[in-house]
Motif scaffolding. Structure first.
Motif, PDB file in Angstrom:
ATOM      1  N   MET A 163       0.839  -1.200   0.000  1.00 56.68           N
ATOM      2  CA  MET A 163       0.000   0.000   0.000  1.00 56.68           C
ATOM      3  C   MET A 163       0.876   1.252   0.000  1.00 56.68           C
ATOM      4  N   PRO A 164       0.785   2.092  -1.015  1.00 57.94           N
ATOM      5  CA  PRO A 164       1.619   3.301  -1.088  1.00 57.94           C
ATOM      6  C   PRO A 164       1.463   4.196   0.136  1.00 57.94           C
ATOM      7  N   GLU A 165       0.231   4.297   0.638  1.00 59.59           N
ATOM      8  CA  GLU A 165      -0.004   5.162   1.801  1.00 59.59           C
ATOM      9  C   GLU A 165       0.764   4.667   3.028  1.00 59.59           C
ATOM     10  N   VAL A 166       0.810   3.335   3.168  1.00 56.88           N
ATOM     11  CA  VAL A 166       1.501   2.747   4.324  1.00 56.88           C
ATOM     12  C   VAL A 166       3.013   2.891   4.162  1.00 56.88           C
ATOM     13  N   ARG A 167       3.511   2.653   2.947  1.00 60.61           N
ATOM     14  CA  ARG A 167       4.951   2.816   2.696  1.00 60.61           C
ATOM     15  C   ARG A 167       5.402   4.231   3.033  1.00 60.61           C
ATOM     16  N   GLU A 168       4.635   5.189   2.557  1.00 60.56           N
ATOM     17  CA  GLU A 168       4.989   6.593   2.784  1.00 60.56           C
ATOM     18  C   GLU A 168       4.970   6.924   4.276  1.00 60.56           C
ATOM     19  N   ALA A 169       3.967   6.407   4.990  1.00 62.86           N
ATOM     20  CA  ALA A 169       3.871   6.668   6.424  1.00 62.86           C
ATOM     21  C   ALA A 169       5.062   6.070   7.168  1.00 62.86           C
ATOM     22  N   ALA A 170       5.429   4.832   6.810  1.00 59.84           N
ATOM     23  CA  ALA A 170       6.551   4.169   7.482  1.00 59.84           C
ATOM     24  C   ALA A 170       7.860   4.910   7.214  1.00 59.84           C
ATOM     25  N   ARG A 171       8.078   5.295   5.964  1.00 57.03           N
ATOM     26  CA  ARG A 171       9.316   6.002   5.630  1.00 57.03           C
ATOM     27  C   ARG A 171       9.379   7.352   6.339  1.00 57.03           C
ATOM     28  N   SER A 172       8.235   8.009   6.410  1.00 58.22           N
ATOM     29  CA  SER A 172       8.194   9.305   7.084  1.00 58.22           C
ATOM     30  C   SER A 172       8.532   9.153   8.570  1.00 58.22           C
ATOM     31  N   GLU A 173       7.997   8.101   9.204  1.00 57.77           N
ATOM     32  CA  GLU A 173       8.274   7.877  10.617  1.00 57.77           C
ATOM     33  C   GLU A 173       9.733   7.522  10.872  1.00 57.77           C
ATOM     34  N   LEU A 174      10.382   6.949   9.866  1.00 55.79           N
ATOM     35  CA  LEU A 174      11.743   6.442  10.063  1.00 55.79           C
ATOM     36  C   LEU A 174      12.820   7.368   9.508  1.00 55.79           C
ATOM     37  N   GLU A 175      12.435   8.546   9.082  1.00 54.13           N
ATOM     38  CA  GLU A 175      13.409   9.467   8.493  1.00 54.13           C
ATOM     39  C   GLU A 175      14.530   9.815   9.471  1.00 54.13           C
ATOM     40  N   SER A 176      14.220   9.860  10.741  1.00 55.81           N
ATOM     41  CA  SER A 176      15.224  10.283  11.728  1.00 55.81           C
ATOM     42  C   SER A 176      16.261   9.200  12.022  1.00 55.81           C
ATOM     43  N   PHE A 177      16.020   7.969  11.553  1.00 53.12           N
ATOM     44  CA  PHE A 177      16.950   6.875  11.837  1.00 53.12           C
ATOM     45  C   PHE A 177      18.053   6.840  10.782  1.00 53.12           C
ATOM     46  N   ASP A 178      19.012   7.773  10.862  1.00 53.93           N
ATOM     47  CA  ASP A 178      20.134   7.761   9.936  1.00 53.93           C
ATOM     48  C   ASP A 178      21.364   7.159  10.619  1.00 53.93           C
ATOM     49  N   LEU A 179      22.427   7.002   9.862  1.00 54.26           N
ATOM     50  CA  LEU A 179      23.623   6.318  10.364  1.00 54.26           C
ATOM     51  C   LEU A 179      24.237   7.045  11.551  1.00 54.26           C
ATOM     52  N   ASP A 180      24.336   8.372  11.451  1.00 53.76           N
ATOM     53  CA  ASP A 180      24.974   9.117  12.538  1.00 53.76           C
ATOM     54  C   ASP A 180      24.192   8.988  13.845  1.00 53.76           C
ATOM     55  N   LEU A 181      22.856   8.975  13.742  1.00 51.96           N
ATOM     56  CA  LEU A 181      22.051   8.801  14.949  1.00 51.96           C
ATOM     57  C   LEU A 181      22.321   7.444  15.579  1.00 51.96           C
ATOM     58  N   MET A 182      22.390   6.399  14.763  1.00 53.88           N
ATOM     59  CA  MET A 182      22.598   5.062  15.308  1.00 53.88           C
ATOM     60  C   MET A 182      24.003   4.894  15.873  1.00 53.88           C
ATOM     61  N   ILE A 183      25.008   5.543  15.267  1.00 60.95           N
ATOM     62  CA  ILE A 183      26.350   5.501  15.845  1.00 60.95           C
ATOM     63  C   ILE A 183      26.345   6.156  17.226  1.00 60.95           C
ATOM     64  N   LYS A 184      25.506   7.150  17.366  1.00 63.40           N
ATOM     65  CA  LYS A 184      25.427   7.889  18.626  1.00 63.40           C
ATOM     66  C   LYS A 184      24.726   7.093  19.722  1.00 63.40           C
ATOM     67  N   ILE A 185      23.695   6.316  19.362  1.00 61.20           N
ATOM     68  CA  ILE A 185      22.854   5.691  20.400  1.00 61.20           C
ATOM     69  C   ILE A 185      22.944   4.168  20.430  1.00 61.20           C
ATOM     70  N   PHE A 186      23.764   3.553  19.592  1.00 65.58           N
ATOM     71  CA  PHE A 186      23.706   2.088  19.476  1.00 65.58           C
ATOM     72  C   PHE A 186      24.002   1.383  20.792  1.00 65.58           C
ATOM     73  N   ASP A 187      24.917   1.943  21.604  1.00 67.76           N
ATOM     74  CA  ASP A 187      25.286   1.253  22.845  1.00 67.76           C
ATOM     75  C   ASP A 187      24.297   1.515  23.975  1.00 67.76           C
ATOM     76  N   GLU A 188      23.255   2.349  23.722  1.00 65.72           N
ATOM     77  CA  GLU A 188      22.220   2.596  24.719  1.00 65.72           C
ATOM     78  C   GLU A 188      20.925   1.873  24.350  1.00 65.72           C
ATOM     79  N   THR A 189      20.985   1.090  23.268  1.00 69.09           N
ATOM     80  CA  THR A 189      19.795   0.440  22.724  1.00 69.09           C
ATOM     81  C   THR A 189      20.026  -1.062  22.655  1.00 69.09           C
TER      82      THR A 189
END
Length: 569
Positions: free
Chosen positions: A392-418
C-alpha cells in the motif's frame, strides 16, 4: 437625488393641516408598496396616536414595504402598541400583538407576561404565541450580534439594555410562576434569553423551591430550543455549575442536543471548563456507541473528539469510539484522535494501534503506522520495518516518514544505549533506505579521531554492517593505535571470509599482547564458522571445493594458534 415622490411626502409630513393628514391616510389605501411605505413613514413622523392607531388597525392590509417602514421606526409606534395591549381586550389587542411580533418590539415582552398571568382560552393562546415568537427573535438578534462581534455600538448597547430590562421583569414573575397556565414556557423563555453567570439567574438556579427546580430540570432535559441548549453549555464555563445542567449533558440523547453539543463544543477548554467536564464520567448516548456513532454527522466528528478529551469516560468506551472514528472518518479526525490516544494507558493504545494495523483500509493502516511511536520495544520497530515495503503506497509513505530520523549518525550515537536486537533492525532499515550507508560507514571508520574510529567499528558490528565494510575494517588492522587494531580484530572474527582469515593470520605477531589474544579468539571463531559451513555446505563439487578450502583454513588456524601460544609463552 431626492425623487419627486419623496419630496411630496416629505412636504405633507411637515404640514400640520387636516388636509395634509387626510392625504397621507388616503395614501395608505393605495395598492402600491412604495406609496404606502412613504405614507406610513410620514404618519409616524407626525407622532399622532390616531394615525398610529390607524396603522395598527390596517396592519394586515399593509404592503410588506409599508410594514418594513414601521419596523425601521418601531420606537415611534411602541407606546401606541403598548396601550392597545393593555387597554383593549378585543380585535385591537390581537392586531397589536401581531404588530409587536412583526416589528420585533422586545420591550413589550414584560407587558405580554402580565397579560398572560390573568388570561385564558384563546386570548392566552395568542399571548403565548407572541411570547414564543418575540423570545425567538430576541435570541436570534443577540446571537447575531455575538457572532458578528462588531464591538460596542448603539444597536448592541440597546439590545443588551433591553435584555437586562426584560430579564428583570421575567425574574420578578418567578415567585408568581404558579399563577400562569404555562409556567414552563415562562422559565424556558427566561433561560433562552439569560446567561448563566447573571446574578439573578444564579439565584434562581439555587432556589429552594422544588416546583421551580423540577420544572427547570424538565426544561434542561427536554427543551430543543438552541437558547436552552446554549445555556446548558455556557453553564460549564461557570464555577460550580448547577447539577441539573450537568445531568442534562449526562442524560440527554435526543439528536437535536447531540448535534448542538458536538457543533458548539469548545475547540480548547479553559481551566474552569476542563474541571467541570472532567466531572462527567458517563454520557447516556455514548453508552451504546455502536448504534449511536453512525448517526453522527461527519461534520461533527471533530466535536466528538473534543468531547471525548474533555469528559472522563471509561477507557473501554473511549476505545470503541476511537476505533470507530479511525475507521470511519477523515484524515483530519484521525490526526485529532492521536491526542486522545496519548491520554490512554499504553496497553489500550497499543491494542488499538495493532488492530488498526490489520485494517484493509490503507488510510487506517497508514494512520496506525504513524502511531507506532506509542509502542515501546523492538516489536514497534519490526512493524515499521515491515511496512517500508508494504503493497500500500499510503503505508509505505507513512513508514518512511516515521523512520526518516533513523540515519547512520544517529545510530552511531545511540547504538550502545539500545538493545542489540533493535540496533540490528535499525541496520536492516538503513540498508533498505540508504544505498550509500556502506560508503558512509567506511568514511566514519577512517575518521582521524581515534575514539570515533573505535566507536564507528563497534557500531558497524552492532548494526550488522560489519561484513559489508570488512575491507575498511581490515584497513584498521594497520592502525598505529593498539586499541583500534584490537577492536577491528574482534569484529572481524565475525566475518568468515578467506581474505579476512589471511589478514588476521598475519597479525599473530602483533606487538600488543591484547591484540594477539584477540587474534587467537577471532581465528578460532572463523575456523569454527568454516567447519560449520563445511558440515552444512552444498552438494557436489561445490561441497568438495569448499571442504578443501576449509581443510586448508583449519591447518592455517592450527599453525596460527600454535605460533600465537609460543609468542605468549
Amino acid at each position: 437625488m431626492t425623487s419627486p415622490l419623496e419630496t411630496t411626502f416629505s412636504l405633507l409630513a411637515s404640514k400640520k393641516s387636516t388636509e395634509a393628514n387626510d392625504l397621507l391616510i388616503a395614501a395608505i389605501d393605495v395598492p402600491v408598496g412604495g406609496i404606502q411605505a412613504h405614507a406610513v413613514r410620514s404618519l409616524l413622523k407626525k407622532q399622532q396616536p390616531a394615525s398610529q392607531l390607524l396603522i395598527i388597525r390596517k396592519w394586515q392590509e399593509l404592503h410588506p414595504a409599508a410594514q418594513e417602514s414601521v419596523f425601521e421606526q418601531k420606537h415611534l409606534i411602541h407606546e401606541t402598541v403598548r396601550q392597545c395591549l393593555e387597554r383593549d381586550e378585543g380585535e385591537l389587542r390581537k392586531l397589536a400583538l401581531e404588530v409587536a411580533v412583526s416589528i420585533s418590539d422586545f420591550a413589550l415582552i414584560p407587558i405580554i407576561l402580565e397579560l398572560m398571568e390573568k388570561s385564558s382560552g384563546k386570548v392566552l393562546s395568542k399571548l403565548t404565541h407572541a411570547l414564543r415568537m418575540l423570545t425567538d427573535q430576541f435570541y436570534e438578534a443577540l446571537k447575531k450580534e455575538q457572532t458578528e462581534n462588531l464591538g460596542p455600538n448603539l444597536n448592541t448597547d440597546n439590545l443588551y439594555y433591553q435584555r437586562k430590562a426584560v430579564l428583570q421583569q421575567m425574574v420578578a414573575t418567578i415567585h408568581r410562576i404558579e399563577n400562569f397556565e404555562e409556567p414552563e414556557l415562562i422559565l424556558e423563555s427566561l433561560l433562552i434569553l439569560a446567561a448563566p453567570e447573571l446574578p439573578d439567574i444564579r439565584e434562581m438556579m439555587a432556589s429552594g423551591n422544588p416546583g421551580i427546580l423540577n420544572r427547570l430540570q424538565q426544561i434542561f432535559l427536554h427543551s430543543k430550543h438552541q437558547g436552552v441548549m446554549q445555556f446548558i453549555l455556557s453553564s460549564m464555563s461557570c464555577r460550580k455549575p448547577n447539577t441539573r445542567v450537568m445531568d442534562a449533558i449526562r442524560m440527554r440523547k435526543d439528536p437535536e442536543f447531540i448535534n448542538f453539543l458536538l457543533a458548539e463544543f469548545p475547540e480548547k477548554l479553559n481551566a474552569i471548563q476542563s474541571d467541570n467536564f472532567g466531572l462527567i464520567q458517563s454520557i447516556r448516548w455514548l453508552g451504546d456507541p455502536e448504534s449511536e456513532l453512525p448517526l453522527i454527522l461527519p461534520a461533527h466528528h471533530l466535536g466528538l473528539i473534543r468531547l471525548l478529551m474533555g469528559v472522563r469516560l471509561p477507557v473501554a468506551i473511549q476505545m470503541v469510539i476511537l476505533k470507530w472514528l479511525i475507521h470511519n472518518s477523515s484524515p483530519e479526525v484521525r490526526l485529532a484522535a492521536t491526542e486522545v490516544l496519548a491520554t490512554l494507558d499504553q496497553s489500550s493504545a497499543e491494542n488499538l494501534i495493532n488492530e488498526s494495523l490489520e485494517s484493509e483500509d490503507p488510510n487506517v493502516q497508514a494512520w496506525a503506522t504513524t502511531q507506532l511511536r506509542f509502542q515501546a520495544g523492538a516489536s514497534s520497530f519490526e512493524k515499521l520495518i515491515a511496512r517500508v515495503d508494504s503493497d500500500m503506497p499510503e503505508v509505505r509513505e507513512a513508514a518512511r516518514s516515521e523512520l526518516e530520523s533513523f540515519d547512520l549518525d544517529l545510530m552511531i550515537k545511540i547504538f550502545d544505549e539500545t538493545p542489540l536486537r533493535i540496533v540490528r533492525q535499525a541496520g536492516m532499515l538503513l540498508q533498505k533506505l540508504d544505498p550509500e550507508v556502506y560508503h558512509k560507514m567506511a568514511e566514519r571508520l577512517s575518521d582521524p579521531i581515534r575514539g570515533k574510529r573505535i566507536r564507528s567499528a563497534q557500531a558497524a558490528f552492532a548494526l550488522g554492517l560489519h561484513q559489508n565494510v570488512s575491507q575498511s575494517l581490515m584497513g584498521l588492522l594497520g592502525d598505529s593505535d593498539p586499541m583500534v587494531r584490537r577492536t577491528a580484530v574482534e569484529i572481524l572474527g565475525d566475518v568468515p571470509k578467506r581474505n579476512v582469515y589471511d589478514m588476521l593470520y598475519q597479525m599473530r605477531n602483533d606487538k600488543s599482547p591484547r591484540v594477539r589474544e584477540a587474534v587467537i579468539r577471532s581465528l578460532q571463531k572463523i575456523q569454527s564458522a568454516f567447519q560449520q559451513m563445511q558440515a552444512t555446505g552444498a552438494n557436489g563439487n561445490k561441497t568438495n571445493s569448499q571442504s578443501g578450502a576449509n581443510a586448508g583454513d583449519s591447518a592455517k588456524a592450527e599453525v596460527a594458534l600454535t605460533a600465537a601460544s609460543g609468542q605468549e609463552g
